[in-house]
Design a protein around this motif. Structure first.
Motif, mmCIF file in Angstrom:
data_model
loop_
_atom_site.group_PDB
_atom_site.id
_atom_site.type_symbol
_atom_site.label_atom_id
_atom_site.label_comp_id
_atom_site.label_asym_id
_atom_site.label_seq_id
_atom_site.Cartn_x
_atom_site.Cartn_y
_atom_site.Cartn_z
ATOM 1 N N TYR A 39 40.417 49.507 38.976
ATOM 2 C CA TYR A 39 40.303 48.448 37.957
ATOM 3 C C TYR A 39 41.314 47.330 38.212
ATOM 4 O O TYR A 39 40.971 46.154 38.226
ATOM 5 C CB TYR A 39 40.514 49.062 36.571
ATOM 6 N N PHE A 40 42.570 47.702 38.469
ATOM 7 C CA PHE A 40 43.613 46.693 38.701
ATOM 8 C C PHE A 40 43.380 45.941 40.011
ATOM 9 O O PHE A 40 43.625 44.731 40.093
ATOM 10 C CB PHE A 40 45.002 47.338 38.711
ATOM 11 N N ALA A 41 42.913 46.651 41.027
ATOM 12 C CA ALA A 41 42.693 46.007 42.326
ATOM 13 C C ALA A 41 41.629 44.918 42.193
ATOM 14 O O ALA A 41 41.739 43.850 42.795
ATOM 15 C CB ALA A 41 42.268 47.045 43.366
ATOM 16 N N VAL A 42 40.630 45.207 41.346
ATOM 17 C CA VAL A 42 39.572 44.208 41.150
ATOM 18 C C VAL A 42 40.080 43.094 40.245
ATOM 19 O O VAL A 42 39.986 41.905 40.552
ATOM 20 C CB VAL A 42 38.312 44.876 40.557
ATOM 21 N N LYS A 43 40.671 43.497 39.123
ATOM 22 C CA LYS A 43 41.076 42.516 38.118
ATOM 23 C C LYS A 43 42.133 41.541 38.648
ATOM 24 O O LYS A 43 42.072 40.345 38.385
ATOM 25 C CB LYS A 43 41.609 43.244 36.884
ATOM 26 N N TYR A 44 43.096 42.038 39.382
ATOM 27 C CA TYR A 44 44.198 41.165 39.821
ATOM 28 C C TYR A 44 44.073 40.768 41.287
ATOM 29 O O TYR A 44 45.055 40.492 41.952
ATOM 30 C CB TYR A 44 45.545 41.869 39.561
ATOM 31 N N ARG A 45 42.859 40.776 41.795
ATOM 32 C CA ARG A 45 42.686 40.387 43.205
ATOM 33 C C ARG A 45 43.037 38.910 43.376
ATOM 34 O O ARG A 45 42.984 38.122 42.423
ATOM 35 C CB ARG A 45 41.250 40.664 43.653
ATOM 36 N N ARG A 46 43.379 38.525 44.586
ATOM 37 C CA ARG A 46 43.711 37.133 44.872
ATOM 38 C C ARG A 46 42.416 36.337 44.947
ATOM 39 O O ARG A 46 41.533 36.641 45.731
ATOM 40 C CB ARG A 46 44.453 37.073 46.209
ATOM 41 N N ARG A 47 42.328 35.290 44.098
ATOM 42 C CA ARG A 47 41.068 34.556 44.035
ATOM 43 C C ARG A 47 41.086 33.288 44.886
ATOM 44 O O ARG A 47 40.047 32.815 45.349
ATOM 45 C CB ARG A 47 40.767 34.170 42.588
ATOM 46 N N ARG A 48 42.272 32.682 44.978
ATOM 47 C CA ARG A 48 42.371 31.458 45.769
ATOM 48 C C ARG A 48 43.463 31.631 46.828
ATOM 49 O O ARG A 48 44.379 32.414 46.651
ATOM 50 C CB ARG A 48 42.733 30.273 44.841
ATOM 51 N N ASP A 49 43.380 30.810 47.890
ATOM 52 C CA ASP A 49 44.344 30.917 48.982
ATOM 53 C C ASP A 49 45.757 30.548 48.559
ATOM 54 O O ASP A 49 46.730 31.107 49.047
ATOM 55 C CB ASP A 49 43.926 30.022 50.157
ATOM 56 N N ASP A 50 45.870 29.626 47.590
ATOM 57 C CA ASP A 50 47.217 29.174 47.204
ATOM 58 C C ASP A 50 47.718 29.874 45.944
ATOM 59 O O ASP A 50 48.704 29.467 45.347
ATOM 60 C CB ASP A 50 47.212 27.652 47.016
ATOM 61 N N GLU A 51 47.043 30.936 45.533
ATOM 62 C CA GLU A 51 47.439 31.647 44.319
ATOM 63 C C GLU A 51 48.757 32.388 44.539
ATOM 64 O O GLU A 51 48.928 33.090 45.541
ATOM 65 C CB GLU A 51 46.342 32.652 43.945
ATOM 66 N N GLU A 52 49.684 32.278 43.563
ATOM 67 C CA GLU A 52 50.985 32.923 43.726
ATOM 68 C C GLU A 52 51.049 34.240 42.968
ATOM 69 O O GLU A 52 50.500 34.371 41.894
ATOM 70 C CB GLU A 52 52.085 31.989 43.216
#
Ligand code: CUA
Length: 312
Positions: A39-52
């Motif tokens: 659940y966490f791996a999906v929910k908090y995945r990196r969505r954009r290249d510049d996401e911090e």
């Protein structure tokens, strides 16, 4: 439950209880942790290249919860396991003693009343028995899966275990410690008799008269002894050399002993080999055979010889 051996002793249900509770708790946490992880791996995945990545310093309440709850669970499991273990290690006062000897590669059982059996352990249903166990040579391990009992046995030291068989039947007894070439053949049967049948067996005289053995023709009785008394661990019947000489074509064969003298494998040679195996060793073999003196009766030795004669 069919995926574990039948529960046939007073201890079996208790051991199964401990294992079941530990397994259920493990499954619960495995599913919980895996689900949260996914659940966490999906929910908090990196969505954009510049996401911090956010800066998280921790949570005291969370840490207390996931330390205290598992600690309490572990302490409870320990107490539960210890209570069962203590019972398994404490034979009741009214238990009868049977002396167990393990050696390469057979089991002998000496009973309180002077009886002695080989590779067959006779016990009475619903009566506690204590095994006083010793090894003659190397480490072995006494294991009856259906009773959930297992204990290493050692040379030069007694170990013990106890159980009360609860169901009439025949069960497997294994050696559960690798003890040499014949380890996988170091098998015995546990025969649980009803109180009435046990009383009859107990009053019987002589060495291990199994049911209706006396009525068999000698060669057939010999074949039975070959399988049940552990000869097959070391002696093949197809000519191959396992640990001792093969029984195939043995009768009438001539050969040489270690000391250079020659022999002919007649009745007396075979009898002596069974009763005093350490006296004369055939060239090329190790002096590892245990004596069957007092374990096989004269009739049984004769039957084994008759059986060997049929293996041409
Ligand atoms: Cu005895 Cu393995």
């Amino acid at each position: 439950m069919t995926w574990i051996p039948e529960a046939a002793s007073n201890l079996a249900g208790k051991v199964d209880g401990v294992i079941l509770v530990i397994t259920l708790i493990s499954i619960f946490f495995f599913v919980l942790i895996s689900a949260v992880l996914i659940y966490f791996a999906v929910k908090y995945r990196r969505r954009r290249d510049d996401e911090e990545t956010p800066y998280i310093t921790g949570s005291e309440p969370l840490e207390i919860i996931w330390t205290v709850i598992p600690s309490i669970l572990l302490i409870l499991l320990f107490v539960y396991g210890f209570v069962v273990y203590k019972e398994m290690r404490t034979p009741p006062k009214d238990a009868v003693d049977i002396t167990v000897t393990g050696k390469q590669w057979l089991w002998t059982f000496d009973y309180y009343n002077g009886k002695k059996t080989l590779n067959e352990l006779y016990v009475r249903q619903n009566r506690p028995v204590r095994m006083i166990m010793r090894a003659d040579d190397v480490l072995h391990s006494f294991f009856i899966p259906q009773f959930r009992v297992k204990q290493d046995i050692l040379p030069g030291r007694y170990t013990q275990l106890w159980f009360t068989p609860t169901k009439v039947g025949t069960y497997d007894l294994f050696c559960a410690e690798y003890c040499g070439t014949g380890h996988s053949q170091m098998l015995a049967k546990v025969i649980v008799l009803s109180p009435e049948a046990y009383d009859i067996w107990e009053k019987g005289i002589g060495v291990d008269e199994g049911a209706n053995v006396a009525s068999l023709p000698p060669a057939e009785l010999g074949a039975k002894i070959y399988k049940e008394k552990g000869c097959n661990a070391c002696h093949s019947i197809d000519g191959s050399v396992v640990i001792g000489p093969s029984f195939k074509g043995l009768y009438g064969k001539t050969g040489v002993f270690e000391d250079g003298s020659s022999y002919t494998a007649d009745e007396n040679y075979i009898m002596k080999s069974i009763l005093e195996p350490q006296e004369e060793i055939v060239e090329g073999f190790q002096p590892v055979m245990p004596s069957f003196k007092g374990i096989l009766s004269d009739d049984e030795v004769t039957a084994v010889i008759a059986y060997i004669k049929t293996l041409k």
